[in-house]
Design a protein around this motif. Sequence first.
Motif, PDB file in Angstrom:
ATOM      1  N   PRO A 118       0.814  -1.216  -0.022  1.00 33.53           N
ATOM      2  CA  PRO A 118       0.155  -0.037  -0.101  1.00 33.53           C
ATOM      3  C   PRO A 118       0.916   0.980   0.127  1.00 33.53           C
ATOM      4  O   PRO A 118       1.972   1.161   0.493  1.00 33.53           O
ATOM      5  N   ARG A 119       0.195   2.400  -0.347  1.00 32.54           N
ATOM      6  CA  ARG A 119       1.017   3.776  -0.064  1.00 32.54           C
ATOM      7  C   ARG A 119       1.094   3.839   1.357  1.00 32.54           C
ATOM      8  O   ARG A 119       0.102   4.124   1.768  1.00 32.54           O
ATOM      9  N   SER A 120       2.364   4.359   1.631  1.00 37.26           N
ATOM     10  CA  SER A 120       2.710   4.533   3.023  1.00 37.26           C
ATOM     11  C   SER A 120       3.629   5.469   3.218  1.00 37.26           C
ATOM     12  O   SER A 120       3.964   5.743   4.497  1.00 37.26           O
ATOM     13  N   HIS A 121       4.233   6.287   2.284  1.00 36.05           N
ATOM     14  CA  HIS A 121       5.260   6.851   2.413  1.00 36.05           C
ATOM     15  C   HIS A 121       5.045   8.290   1.857  1.00 36.05           C
ATOM     16  O   HIS A 121       4.840   8.527   0.760  1.00 36.05           O
ATOM     17  N   GLN A 122       5.084   9.233   2.882  1.00 39.12           N
ATOM     18  CA  GLN A 122       4.836  10.475   2.310  1.00 39.12           C
ATOM     19  C   GLN A 122       5.985  11.529   1.883  1.00 39.12           C
ATOM     20  O   GLN A 122       7.028  11.215   2.258  1.00 39.12           O
ATOM     21  N   VAL A 123       5.891  12.036   0.655  1.00 40.36           N
ATOM     22  CA  VAL A 123       6.938  12.485  -0.178  1.00 40.36           C
ATOM     23  C   VAL A 123       6.340  13.946  -0.419  1.00 40.36           C
ATOM     24  O   VAL A 123       4.950  14.365  -0.230  1.00 40.36           O
ATOM     25  N   LEU A 124       7.068  14.790  -1.061  1.00 41.49           N
ATOM     26  CA  LEU A 124       6.405  16.395  -1.402  1.00 41.49           C
ATOM     27  C   LEU A 124       7.031  16.604  -2.866  1.00 41.49           C
ATOM     28  O   LEU A 124       7.823  16.213  -3.519  1.00 41.49           O
ATOM     29  N   GLY A 125       5.829  17.416  -3.532  1.00 38.61           N
ATOM     30  CA  GLY A 125       6.038  18.098  -4.679  1.00 38.61           C
ATOM     31  C   GLY A 125       6.177  19.504  -4.733  1.00 38.61           C
ATOM     32  O   GLY A 125       5.193  19.955  -4.284  1.00 38.61           O
ATOM     33  N   VAL A 126       7.423  19.961  -5.270  1.00 39.63           N
ATOM     34  CA  VAL A 126       7.450  21.516  -4.949  1.00 39.63           C
ATOM     35  C   VAL A 126       7.271  21.916  -6.656  1.00 39.63           C
ATOM     36  O   VAL A 126       8.150  21.660  -7.568  1.00 39.63           O
ATOM     37  N   GLN A 127       6.264  23.016  -6.559  1.00 38.56           N
ATOM     38  CA  GLN A 127       6.179  23.500  -8.332  1.00 38.56           C
ATOM     39  C   GLN A 127       7.132  24.796  -8.424  1.00 38.56           C
ATOM     40  O   GLN A 127       7.238  25.595  -7.290  1.00 38.56           O
ATOM     41  N   LEU A 128       8.152  24.613  -9.247  1.00 35.17           N
ATOM     42  CA  LEU A 128       9.263  25.532  -9.243  1.00 35.17           C
ATOM     43  C   LEU A 128       9.899  25.705 -10.635  1.00 35.17           C
ATOM     44  O   LEU A 128      10.095  24.439 -11.208  1.00 35.17           O
ATOM     45  N   GLU A 129      10.020  26.671 -11.124  1.00 38.19           N
ATOM     46  CA  GLU A 129      10.721  26.891 -12.480  1.00 38.19           C
ATOM     47  C   GLU A 129       9.909  26.121 -13.404  1.00 38.19           C
ATOM     48  O   GLU A 129      10.424  25.483 -14.387  1.00 38.19           O
ATOM     49  N   GLY A 130       8.589  26.008 -13.369  1.00 39.29           N
ATOM     50  CA  GLY A 130       7.840  25.202 -14.618  1.00 39.29           C
ATOM     51  C   GLY A 130       7.878  23.903 -14.251  1.00 39.29           C
ATOM     52  O   GLY A 130       7.369  22.912 -15.247  1.00 39.29           O
ATOM     53  N   GLU A 131       8.458  23.296 -13.396  1.00 39.79           N
ATOM     54  CA  GLU A 131       8.630  21.631 -13.170  1.00 39.79           C
ATOM     55  C   GLU A 131       8.111  21.439 -11.919  1.00 39.79           C
ATOM     56  O   GLU A 131       7.938  22.197 -10.844  1.00 39.79           O
ATOM     57  N   THR A 132       7.783  19.937 -11.658  1.00 44.10           N
ATOM     58  CA  THR A 132       7.556  19.189 -10.341  1.00 44.10           C
ATOM     59  C   THR A 132       8.858  18.795  -9.691  1.00 44.10           C
ATOM     60  O   THR A 132       9.400  17.904 -10.392  1.00 44.10           O
ATOM     61  N   TRP A 133       9.304  19.402  -8.752  1.00 45.20           N
ATOM     62  CA  TRP A 133      10.235  18.771  -7.794  1.00 45.20           C
ATOM     63  C   TRP A 133      10.106  17.872  -6.684  1.00 45.20           C
ATOM     64  O   TRP A 133       9.257  18.197  -6.036  1.00 45.20           O
ATOM     65  N   LEU A 134      10.638  16.539  -7.058  1.00 42.61           N
ATOM     66  CA  LEU A 134      10.386  15.689  -5.746  1.00 42.61           C
ATOM     67  C   LEU A 134      11.306  16.113  -4.686  1.00 42.61           C
ATOM     68  O   LEU A 134      12.611  16.067  -4.859  1.00 42.61           O
ATOM     69  N   VAL A 135      10.806  16.167  -3.514  1.00 34.48           N
ATOM     70  CA  VAL A 135      11.665  16.575  -2.085  1.00 34.48           C
ATOM     71  C   VAL A 135      11.292  15.584  -1.143  1.00 34.48           C
ATOM     72  O   VAL A 135      10.210  15.306  -1.082  1.00 34.48           O
ATOM     73  N   ASP A 136      12.303  14.925  -0.384  1.00 34.38           N
ATOM     74  CA  ASP A 136      11.886  13.829   0.573  1.00 34.38           C
ATOM     75  C   ASP A 136      13.207  13.844   1.605  1.00 34.38           C
ATOM     76  O   ASP A 136      14.179  13.288   1.077  1.00 34.38           O
ATOM     77  N   ALA A 137      12.639  14.223   2.750  1.00 32.01           N
ATOM     78  CA  ALA A 137      13.718  14.186   3.818  1.00 32.01           C
ATOM     79  C   ALA A 137      13.413  13.019   4.838  1.00 32.01           C
ATOM     80  O   ALA A 137      13.980  13.089   5.691  1.00 32.01           O
ATOM     81  N   GLY A 138      12.783  11.911   4.217  1.00 37.52           N
ATOM     82  CA  GLY A 138      12.233  11.047   5.336  1.00 37.52           C
ATOM     83  C   GLY A 138      12.112   9.686   4.828  1.00 37.52           C
ATOM     84  O   GLY A 138      11.283   8.848   5.096  1.00 37.52           O
TER      85      GLY A 138
END
Length: 289
Positions: A118-138
């Motif tokens: 199952p989906r169980s891991h939180q990540v972040l999508g940052v909208q910047l410079e016309g793109e989606t950047w995946l950010v994950d500190a965890g």
Amino acid sequence: MFDAHLGEESAAAAVDLDAYFKRIGYDGPRDPTLATLRAIAQKHPDAIPFENMDVLLGRGISLVPADIDAKLIGAGRGGYCYEQNGLLKRVLETLGFQVEGLMARVKWMLPEEAAPRPRSHQVLGVQLEGETWLVDAGFGGCVLTAPLRLFSDEIQDSPNGKFRIVDTQTNGVPERQVQADLSGRWAALYQVSKGAWAEIDYEQANYFTYTHPSSHFTWSLTVGRTTPTARYALKNNRFTHRDVTGAVVEQRDLSAAELEATLRDVIGLPVETDWKPVLEQVVAWGTPA
């Protein structure tokens, strides 16, 4: 632990940027640029380790912003993905970044033929410079130390190795699979699905993660810290040190005393007196297969 007001509180919760930046050792610009995002993404996993000690201590995991800040910033502790990326999301939003909470399906260390999890891991999508950047500190011992272009098929460099993100699917549903280069072998970390999650949506997943018997966080110690020159990981009492290429520098099983010293001196956690019985139990468990 289910809090019907969590989403409302999270949306309105402020974060003490001065305290956070002191915690991660950052004194650079605070404008919402890619350079700022890169700097924070590298410094956060070095200063705030991944760890699940509170689960093993039976304390539960609160996603209330004030509780996360008190633990990860004030008390010098670490946490797992919902705490780490919940904090980072609020930091980035306070700086003016446009951020979405996303959810991922973990594939790390699973055989290719394993049934979908199952989906169980939180990540972040940052909208910047016309793109989606995946950010994950965890993500434990293989955490991202740089934002990655979520919809680019190119190999992407980070301070701690190369990554790529490729198209995949689960039961016909499109996903993007994040892979790490481990000494020339591409290893799957997780698969990110489209669609933002509200803060309250993570509460049930978090409760499952720290209570359900099938969640490995309830029966194993998982710890990670990533510095500019190394990745350190603990799975129960198995200590692994990798260099920036992903190559194993050292791997060995620790005694209870060595485990305590490693948590304190290598990972950087403020080891508490009541951790000792848990650490002894962890050594008795041994390294999971």
